[in-house]
Write a protein that holds these residues in place. Structure first.
Motif, mmCIF file in Angstrom:
data_model
loop_
_atom_site.group_PDB
_atom_site.id
_atom_site.type_symbol
_atom_site.label_atom_id
_atom_site.label_comp_id
_atom_site.label_asym_id
_atom_site.label_seq_id
_atom_site.Cartn_x
_atom_site.Cartn_y
_atom_site.Cartn_z
ATOM 1 N N LYS A 49 0.831 -1.211 0.000
ATOM 2 C CA LYS A 49 0.000 0.000 0.000
ATOM 3 C C LYS A 49 0.862 1.256 0.000
ATOM 4 C CE LYS A 49 -3.961 -2.204 2.151
ATOM 5 N NZ LYS A 49 -4.756 -2.360 3.371
ATOM 6 N N THR A 50 1.954 1.252 0.745
ATOM 7 C CA THR A 50 2.869 2.395 0.764
ATOM 8 C C THR A 50 3.485 2.609 -0.610
ATOM 9 O OG1 THR A 50 3.356 2.049 3.104
ATOM 10 C CG2 THR A 50 4.941 3.354 1.847
ATOM 11 N N LYS A 90 0.957 4.140 -2.968
ATOM 12 C CA LYS A 90 0.690 5.551 -2.658
ATOM 13 C C LYS A 90 1.856 6.452 -3.049
ATOM 14 C CE LYS A 90 -2.473 4.490 1.107
ATOM 15 N NZ LYS A 90 -2.667 4.431 2.567
ATOM 16 N N SER A 91 3.081 5.944 -2.932
ATOM 17 C CA SER A 91 4.256 6.778 -3.203
ATOM 18 C C SER A 91 4.702 6.735 -4.660
ATOM 19 C CB SER A 91 5.409 6.371 -2.293
ATOM 20 O OG SER A 91 5.812 5.056 -2.573
ATOM 21 N N LEU A 129 -6.361 1.774 -5.091
ATOM 22 C CA LEU A 129 -5.039 2.394 -5.009
ATOM 23 C C LEU A 129 -4.292 2.280 -6.341
ATOM 24 C CD1 LEU A 129 -3.916 1.215 -1.456
ATOM 25 C CD2 LEU A 129 -4.548 3.536 -2.150
ATOM 26 N N GLN A 154 -5.683 4.825 -8.757
ATOM 27 C CA GLN A 154 -5.213 6.170 -8.428
ATOM 28 C C GLN A 154 -3.810 6.416 -8.968
ATOM 29 O OE1 GLN A 154 -7.155 8.606 -6.851
ATOM 30 N NE2 GLN A 154 -8.682 7.038 -7.286
ATOM 31 N N GLY A 155 -2.961 5.396 -8.919
ATOM 32 C CA GLY A 155 -1.584 5.525 -9.382
ATOM 33 C C GLY A 155 -1.377 5.082 -10.817
#
Length: 101
Positions: free
Chosen positions: A27-28, A31-32, A55, A58-59
């Motif tokens: 998940k990190t 997000k990054s 997620l 989104q990326g």
């Protein structure tokens, strides 16, 4: 083991340090940024899949569902995993998650 080509590529990515596994790490990474392909176990929980797909969307990360949790973990030499994040485009291509459009 089904999908032995994909499992082999996952093992190589793990050994090369180009893979993130574990709930928090995946998940990190999503997000990054920097994730080339998200691999989700076919038998992952529906809520887990929903969150990971969100997620990934989104990326703008490609997603591939292969293996089951036990097989996914075994392929990378770990305990069962619901998902792994591939950080390298070459390994993502080996697994078949990147297509050119």
């Amino acid at each position: 083991m089904a999908n032995s080509k994909e499992a082999f590529a996952l093992g190589l990515a793990q050994k090369a340090g180009k893979l993130q596994s574990g709930d928090f790490a995946v998940k990190t990474a999503l997000k990054s940024g920097g994730v080339e392909l998200l691999v989700i176990a076919a038998d992952a929980a529906p809520n887990t899949k929903k969150e990971l797909y969100f997620l990934a969307e989104q990326g703008e990360v490609s997603v591939k569902e292969i293996l089951n949790r036990a097989e996914l973990g075994h392929a990378i030499g770990k305990a069962p995993r619901a998902a792994v994040a591939i950080m390298d485009p070459n390994f993502a291509k080996m697994i078949g998650g990147i297509t050119t459009t």
